[in-house]
Design a protein around this motif. Structure first.
Motif, PDB file in Angstrom:
ATOM      1  N   ALA A  17      -1.086   9.432   1.726  1.00 55.27           N
ATOM      2  CA  ALA A  17      -1.870  10.052   2.939  1.00 55.27           C
ATOM      3  C   ALA A  17      -1.507   8.761   4.050  1.00 55.27           C
ATOM      4  N   CYS A  18      -1.469   7.605   3.768  1.00 55.54           N
ATOM      5  CA  CYS A  18      -1.351   6.496   4.561  1.00 55.54           C
ATOM      6  C   CYS A  18       0.008   6.678   5.488  1.00 55.54           C
ATOM      7  N   GLY A  19       0.989   7.141   4.350  1.00 58.73           N
ATOM      8  CA  GLY A  19       2.574   7.275   5.104  1.00 58.73           C
ATOM      9  C   GLY A  19       2.245   8.493   6.001  1.00 58.73           C
ATOM     10  N   LEU A  20       1.397   9.560   5.914  1.00 54.80           N
ATOM     11  CA  LEU A  20       1.323  10.588   6.691  1.00 54.80           C
ATOM     12  C   LEU A  20       0.649  10.108   7.872  1.00 54.80           C
ATOM     13  N   PHE A  29       8.740   8.175   1.390  1.00 53.67           N
ATOM     14  CA  PHE A  29       7.896   7.050   1.198  1.00 53.67           C
ATOM     15  C   PHE A  29       7.276   7.134  -0.312  1.00 53.67           C
ATOM     16  N   PHE A  30       6.876   8.412  -0.543  1.00 52.59           N
ATOM     17  CA  PHE A  30       6.330   8.810  -1.969  1.00 52.59           C
ATOM     18  C   PHE A  30       7.278   8.403  -2.957  1.00 52.59           C
ATOM     19  N   MET A  31       8.417   8.957  -2.811  1.00 52.66           N
ATOM     20  CA  MET A  31       9.486   8.844  -3.961  1.00 52.66           C
ATOM     21  C   MET A  31       9.856   7.356  -4.149  1.00 52.66           C
ATOM     22  N   ASP A  32      10.067   6.466  -2.872  1.00 53.37           N
ATOM     23  CA  ASP A  32      10.377   5.037  -2.949  1.00 53.37           C
ATOM     24  C   ASP A  32       9.286   4.538  -3.756  1.00 53.37           C
ATOM     25  N   PHE A  33       7.887   4.646  -3.178  1.00 53.40           N
ATOM     26  CA  PHE A  33       6.807   4.231  -3.822  1.00 53.40           C
ATOM     27  C   PHE A  33       6.675   4.609  -5.266  1.00 53.40           C
ATOM     28  N   LEU A  34       6.733   5.624  -5.727  1.00 59.06           N
ATOM     29  CA  LEU A  34       6.678   5.925  -7.043  1.00 59.06           C
ATOM     30  C   LEU A  34       7.718   5.320  -7.996  1.00 59.06           C
ATOM     31  N   GLN A  35       9.140   5.538  -7.477  1.00 59.54           N
ATOM     32  CA  GLN A  35      10.005   5.009  -8.465  1.00 59.54           C
ATOM     33  C   GLN A  35       9.810   3.493  -8.551  1.00 59.54           C
ATOM     34  N   CYS A  46       5.501  -4.637  -2.834  1.00 54.87           N
ATOM     35  CA  CYS A  46       5.051  -5.238  -1.480  1.00 54.87           C
ATOM     36  C   CYS A  46       6.473  -5.690  -0.470  1.00 54.87           C
ATOM     37  N   VAL A  47       7.588  -5.962  -0.941  1.00 54.55           N
ATOM     38  CA  VAL A  47       8.708  -6.121  -0.065  1.00 54.55           C
ATOM     39  C   VAL A  47       9.560  -4.866   0.061  1.00 54.55           C
ATOM     40  N   GLY A  48       9.159  -3.844  -0.509  1.00 54.41           N
ATOM     41  CA  GLY A  48       9.941  -2.254  -0.552  1.00 54.41           C
ATOM     42  C   GLY A  48       9.004  -1.596   0.242  1.00 54.41           C
ATOM     43  N   PRO A  49       8.348  -0.441  -0.432  1.00 53.47           N
ATOM     44  CA  PRO A  49       7.680   0.645   0.222  1.00 53.47           C
ATOM     45  C   PRO A  49       6.633   0.268   0.976  1.00 53.47           C
ATOM     46  N   LEU A  50       5.914  -0.994   0.483  1.00 52.83           N
ATOM     47  CA  LEU A  50       4.606  -1.540   1.460  1.00 52.83           C
ATOM     48  C   LEU A  50       5.018  -2.667   2.436  1.00 52.83           C
ATOM     49  N   SER A  51       6.361  -2.916   2.569  1.00 52.36           N
ATOM     50  CA  SER A  51       6.453  -4.059   3.307  1.00 52.36           C
ATOM     51  C   SER A  51       6.088  -4.021   4.767  1.00 52.36           C
ATOM     52  N   LYS A  52       5.904  -2.706   5.311  1.00 55.71           N
ATOM     53  CA  LYS A  52       5.415  -2.277   6.738  1.00 55.71           C
ATOM     54  C   LYS A  52       3.843  -2.684   6.767  1.00 55.71           C
TER      55      LYS A  52
END
Length: 95
Positions: A17-20, A29-35, A46-52
């Protein structure tokens, strides 16, 4: 384990939802985060999907706790969780 799985589902849904909310492509975002959540480390999240995002020390501790729960799941349960989340995400895209 049921409570941990419920918490995990809520946490992943919230992050999607934050991505939306930020206008980010939800599927990407979902696929990157989940993987990363399933096969990576909390640091990689933290350095990948959540880096923003500005991830606080408390949030990092929570991510580590969630990751620990995931690592404790049986492989079939991980696969079932992924299938469920992909289905839920697919339903959101069709609306």
């Amino acid at each position: 384990m049921k409570g941990s799985s419920s918490f995990l589902l809520v946490a992943v849904t919230w992050l999607c939802a934050c991505g939306l909310a930020t206008g980010e492509n939800n599927n990407e975002f979902f696929m990157d985060f989940l993987q990363t959540l399933l096969v990576g480390s909390p640091e990689e999240l933290c350095v990948g999907p959540l880096s923003k995002y500005d991830v606080s020390a408390d949030a990092k501790a929570a991510i580590t706790s969630v990751k620990s729960c995931i690592d404790g799941l049986q492989p079939k349960h991980k696969a079932d969780l992924v299938d469920l989340l992909v289905e839920v995400l697919g339903d959101q895209d069709s609306k």
